[in-house]
Design a protein around this motif. Sequence first.
Motif, short mmCIF file in Angstrom:
data_model
loop_
_atom_site.label_atom_id
_atom_site.label_comp_id
_atom_site.label_asym_id
_atom_site.label_seq_id
_atom_site.Cartn_x
_atom_site.Cartn_y
_atom_site.Cartn_z
N UNK A 375 0.87 -1.19 0.00
CA UNK A 375 0.00 0.00 0.00
C UNK A 375 0.90 1.23 0.00
N UNK A 376 1.53 1.45 -1.13
CA UNK A 376 2.60 2.46 -1.18
C UNK A 376 2.12 3.87 -0.88
N UNK A 377 0.89 4.18 -1.27
CA UNK A 377 0.43 5.55 -1.02
C UNK A 377 0.22 5.79 0.48
N UNK A 378 -0.35 4.78 1.15
CA UNK A 378 -0.51 4.89 2.62
C UNK A 378 0.87 5.07 3.26
N UNK A 379 1.81 4.24 2.81
CA UNK A 379 3.16 4.27 3.36
C UNK A 379 3.80 5.64 3.14
N UNK A 380 3.71 6.10 1.89
CA UNK A 380 4.38 7.36 1.58
C UNK A 380 3.76 8.53 2.33
N UNK A 381 2.45 8.50 2.49
CA UNK A 381 1.89 9.66 3.21
C UNK A 381 2.32 9.62 4.67
N UNK A 382 2.48 8.43 5.25
CA UNK A 382 3.00 8.40 6.62
C UNK A 382 4.45 8.91 6.66
#
Length: 590
Positions: A375-382
Amino acid sequence: MTDTMREIVLKGVPISRGIAIGKAFIFALSNDDAPEFNIAADDIDHEISRYQKAVENSKKDVLRLQAKLKEECIEEGAEILDAQIQIMQDPLLTVSVETEIRRTRKNAEFVFDSLIKKYQKRFQSIKDAFFRERFKDIQDISRRVAAYLKESIRVSLVDIPPGSVVIAEDLTASEAAEANSRDVCGFITQNGGATSHAAIVAKAKGIPYVSCQGIAEIELEENNINIIVDGRKGEIIINPTAETLSTYETIRNDVNHHLTKLQKVESLASETYDGYTIKLSANLEMVNEIDLIRANGSHGVGLFRSEYIFLASEEFPPEDIQFEIYKRVVEKLDNLPIVIRTFDVGGDKLLKNQPIPEKGNPFLGCRALRFLLNEREIFKSQLKAILRAGVYGDVSILFPMVSALNELIEAKALLEEAKEDLRMRSEEFVENVKVGCMIEVPSAAVISDLLASECDFLSIGTNDLVQYSLAVDRGNHNLQKYYSPTHPSVLRLIKMVVSEANIHGIPVSVCGEIASDPRFTPLLLGLGVHELSLATRFLPTIKNAVRNTSIVAATQLAEKVLTLSSAEEIMNLLTEEYQNNVPEDCFYNY
Ligand code: PEP
Ligand code: MG
């Protein structure tokens, strides 16, 4: 249970230390029968709407499943589900239940279960096999509805009466997190291991907790019965006599007195008596604990389990909200260092709306970094939120449950992408953030040399390292005797990781539950660990243990331990050493 009932003592597994004396509050217990309780006249409409919601959610599930089957061209299965949808519109599942709730003023699950049982009897007497088979559909639906009802009844731990000992089949981490320690004075569950995430939260909040299968056997249908939780011995005393109550009140006062005495070490240095400084940091789950961290003389936050703040949410919050939360925490720490671990979801930690994985063992599934790399977008926003918060203090990033080098490399690449995004947005962020790797899986321990060459620090998560090395579910109390942090294989892995960190000149800490157990302190020091991160509440206890040992003695102890071959033998030695060296703490009765 009646007043004339005698005192009952049950033996269970100790999960969180301390003594709780309170009133039983039955949250949800599992046995084959649905729980039965009375509903106040004013609550009848609410009860009916709870039931309607459960049916509605079940219907949605079945429709979703049906669409999936159609998509996969499994027409026959889709037709079977048609029958289930029809049943859900049947007055059996609508009008009858509602009428019965009004008439009997009993809770929805009890009324529903009674009606289903009635139908079962009727169907069983039918000779025709086709009709008998139809009952399976009703059973299937009833299980779904019952599960939703159970869920809806479990959301209420927030506002329970003060002085409650919560009794449940099991507790999730978010349920334990939302319990207020002013109201909840103890936990008893049928299941749950000492390092389950609910247990970690209970320890952080100082709520005594015992898990005990036998609690389901006792007729406790009424709340408000006096109950004692002895989190040291793992005992529960139901309906204690006046004499027992008074004995336990004395023990509780002794424990409090001892803890107050220990507070004196707060202002003293965290060093061994031969002068080695040991860094003691705090594990942080709930943001409101942050004031305690300063008060307990911690070096900073060695592990911020970031996922906890969001477990009660429907979904992962956007970057800006996360940023505000992290910034607040970082600012409150006033330049004390903080290690923010990226979301460790999966296993026994799920968001409210996160689908429960259908297959197998979730602890061996898409958990932690695996989830984030999917879930790269979740990861990147964190990552972006953390990088931005880094401007306000001393922040490092820690990746959970790394099991191979490429995962660490991929995560670091995403961190660089996150930085690039922030640059494009001309956002302020910390460029040289330190990156650490959790060692929680044996594969990571064995390649700790490779991992150490790719990161700035290592953090050994022994809760999972024990679980994954010994193939023991950390949340299953029936397996507690196999869950041995003193198993020689675990200790050898720790030693290996510490040596590799030393060779690569990077810091290494231990942040699992053994870091808060003073029996382990000299052993860990002797194995070369000079940084520990633990529940804030235990900082004085551990500082006391540090101050009562020397590196020379600790090294000798570790050398001796490494020659021993059984977990039990090692545990006995650690206990004996502890009792000899820190006698004033013996009444903890390890
Ligand atoms: C551990 O596994 O030891 C750890 C600190 O992580 P968690 O308990 O959150 O899984
Ligand atoms: Mg872990």
